[in-house]
Every structure is written in C-alpha cells, then in structure tokens.
Enzyme design. Structure first.
Site, PDB file in Angstrom:
ATOM      1  N   SER A 152       0.846  -1.196   0.000  1.00 33.91           N
ATOM      2  CA  SER A 152       0.000   0.000   0.000  1.00 33.91           C
ATOM      3  C   SER A 152       0.879   1.243   0.000  1.00 33.91           C
ATOM      4  O   SER A 152       2.006   1.219   0.530  1.00 33.91           O
ATOM      5  CB  SER A 152      -0.878   0.022   1.252  1.00 33.91           C
ATOM      6  OG  SER A 152      -1.488   1.288   1.402  1.00 33.91           O
ATOM      7  N   TYR A 210      -2.270  -0.591  10.275  1.00 33.27           N
ATOM      8  CA  TYR A 210      -2.344  -1.020   8.874  1.00 33.27           C
ATOM      9  C   TYR A 210      -1.104  -0.562   8.113  1.00 33.27           C
ATOM     10  O   TYR A 210      -0.463  -1.352   7.401  1.00 33.27           O
ATOM     11  CB  TYR A 210      -3.609  -0.439   8.215  1.00 33.27           C
ATOM     12  CG  TYR A 210      -3.672  -0.672   6.721  1.00 33.27           C
ATOM     13  CD1 TYR A 210      -4.004  -1.924   6.205  1.00 33.27           C
ATOM     14  CD2 TYR A 210      -3.389   0.358   5.820  1.00 33.27           C
ATOM     15  CE1 TYR A 210      -4.044  -2.137   4.823  1.00 33.27           C
ATOM     16  CE2 TYR A 210      -3.435   0.157   4.448  1.00 33.27           C
ATOM     17  CZ  TYR A 210      -3.766  -1.096   3.955  1.00 33.27           C
ATOM     18  OH  TYR A 210      -3.807  -1.316   2.593  1.00 33.27           O
TER      19      TYR A 210
END
Ligand code: NAP
Length: 245
Positions: free
Chosen positions: A142, A155
């Site tokens: 990501s 995350y």
C-alpha cells in the site's frame, strides 16, 4: 512477454476488488488460477465462474492449516504452482491521532492477516515455486507503507513490514523465485466505496486527477511478472498522488 499458458497461480483475496482483477488478467494470459477468500464464498464462486480455467478455494490466510490446504488444493488440481499473489488484506479505520483506539488487539488482528498470513503463504509455497525454476511472488502492499498516511497506524505499519519481507525474500529466494510488491494508492474497490472525501482529495491532488481502478494495479502485477530482471522492488501505483500530498 512471459508465456503464462498452463502456468498456475494463487491469488489470495480474489473474490472482489484488486485480487479479482489480477486473477482475471492472469487467466486472460492463459494461466490457471485459484480464487480465494476467507468469508465471501458465493462471491468467490461467482468470480470463478466468470474467470476461465479458475477454481475457488475458501481459506483464511491467517490460519496456517488453511494456507496449507489452499496450496495443496492448487497443486493437486493443477499440478504445480508458479505464481503466488499475496493480495488478501484487512484494515481498521482509526485516525492516526486516536492512539487509544489502536490497541494491541487491533495490531494483532491486522498483522495476523497482512503480515503473518503473507509470510505463511510464502513459507509454505516457496518449495513448489522453486521447483518451477521461474517462480513469482507478488505482494500487494500500500502507499501507506511508504508515506505517513493510511487508514490506521497498525495497517500502515503492517504494509511496511510486507515491503521489507518482500526485499528479504527476494534476496534469499533468487535465482529461481523473484519477489516483488505493488503499493497501490487509493483504488476504487468495495474497500473504499464509502471513502467519498478521500476520492475527491485524490482527484484534486494527484497529477492523474483520479483514483485508481483495480485494473491499474493488475497491470503493474502483470508488468512485474513480465520483467524477468526485476526482484526485490516495491512499485508505487498511485497516479502520482504522493508527489503532491
Ligand atoms: N482499495 C485500496 O484503495 C487499496 C489501497 C492500497 C492497498 N490495498 C490493498 O489491496 C488489497 C486488496 O484490497 P481491495 O481494495 O481489493 O479490497 P476488497 O475488494 O475488500 O478485497 C479484499 C479481499 O481479501 C479477502 N480477504 C480478507 N481477509 C482475508 C483472509 N484472512 N484470508 C483470505 N482472504 C481474505 C476478501 O474476502 P473475505 O473478506 O471474504 O475474506 C476479499 O476477497 C489489500 O491487501 C489492501 O490492503 C487496497
């Protein structure tokens, strides 16, 4: 381009979004693909019906015996394993300054899937990938792994761990297996369907003036498979958003 006819791929988390598009593109190039999810069985079965030469297998990548079963199923159905796409991931939306809400149970829940699940799939699959002499592991990371952003600190940190895992595995598993990652920016999937403000911000700030589509990420994955002299890289696919944010 690498000939993918009769190559065998697992795409974790491919009942929707980015994973489904990667599975579709692999199948269009002739690969046989195992579609996977941990809960959404009917969506996974539907995806498999629409993707030629694919089969669905339900497995939770945070569970080691599920990972083993997913890999065993793939090898027994299709005879080998050439490509492992570690796409399955989870998050929790927690503002970065809400430190108290990101307690250790949240970290464990996210790391169980994003980090330990990815590791389990790599460590259980690498012998099969090695046997092919031309194995590929591609991890879906990501933008949050590279920039101080993302849906929560746990995350973002989990995806930074995935990047480092990618590099260390690339160093260890060559020459018979290449290991790379793609780091998407904001992509239009079920995951971000309610993130209207974030989509508006990206459309305003990114040089390419839009959020990404699953196909934009899948194209990078296919490019990495075709790039036979690239290993240990994390490719950002964010429409240039990080240049202006
Ligand atoms: N969308 C974005 O803007 C964006 C940006 C950067 C990175 N990413 C990354 O891209 C990947 C895919 O996200 P997406 O946006 O395509 O989301 P999505 O459409 O919600 O797809 C997530 C997929 O992962 C599966 N999954 C979740 N937990 C799993 C588990 N424990 N075991 C096996 N499968 C599991 C889901 O099915 P079940 O829930 O049924 O298991 C689903 O198939 C994720 O790793 C995410 O971190 C997305």
């Amino acid at each position: 381009m690498v000939d993918l006819n009769n190559k065998v791929a697992i795409v974790t988390g491919s009942s929707s979004g980015i994973g489904k598009e990667i599975a579709t593109k692999l199948a269009q190039r002739g690969a046989r693909v195992v579609i996977n999810s941990s809960k959404s069985e009917s969506a996974g079965q539907e995806a498999s019906k629409s993707i030629p030469n694919s089969k669905y297998f339900k497995a939770d990548i945070s569970n080691e015996s599920d990972c083993r079963a997913l890999i065993d199923f793939t090898v027994s159905e299709f005879g080998s394993l050439d490509i492992l796409i570690n796409n399955a991931g989870i998050t929790r939306l927690i503002a970065h300054n809400d430190i108290g809400s990101a307690d250790v149970s949240v970290w464990k829940e996210i790391f169980d899937v994003n980090v330990f699940g990815t590791w389990q799939m790599c460590s259980l699959a690498y012998k099969h990938l090695e046997e092919t002499g031309d194995g590929n592991i591609i991890n879906v990371s990501s933008i949050a792994s590279l920039r101080p952003t993302g849906s929560s600190i746990p995350y973002a940190t989990s995806k930074a761990a995935v990047n480092h895992m990618t590099k260390l595995l690339a160093k260890t598993l060559g020459p018979n297996i290449r290991v790379n990652a793609v780091a998407p920016g904001l992509i239009e999937t079920p995951w971000t369907q309610d993130w209207e403000i974030a989509h508006q911000i990206v459309a305003g700030q990114a040089p390419l003036k839009r959020s990404g589509k699953p196909e934009d990420v899948a194209c990078v994955v296919m490019g990495l498979i075709d790039s036979k002299y690239v290993t240990g890289e994390v490719i950002l696919a964010d429409g240039g958003w990080s240049l202006n944010s």
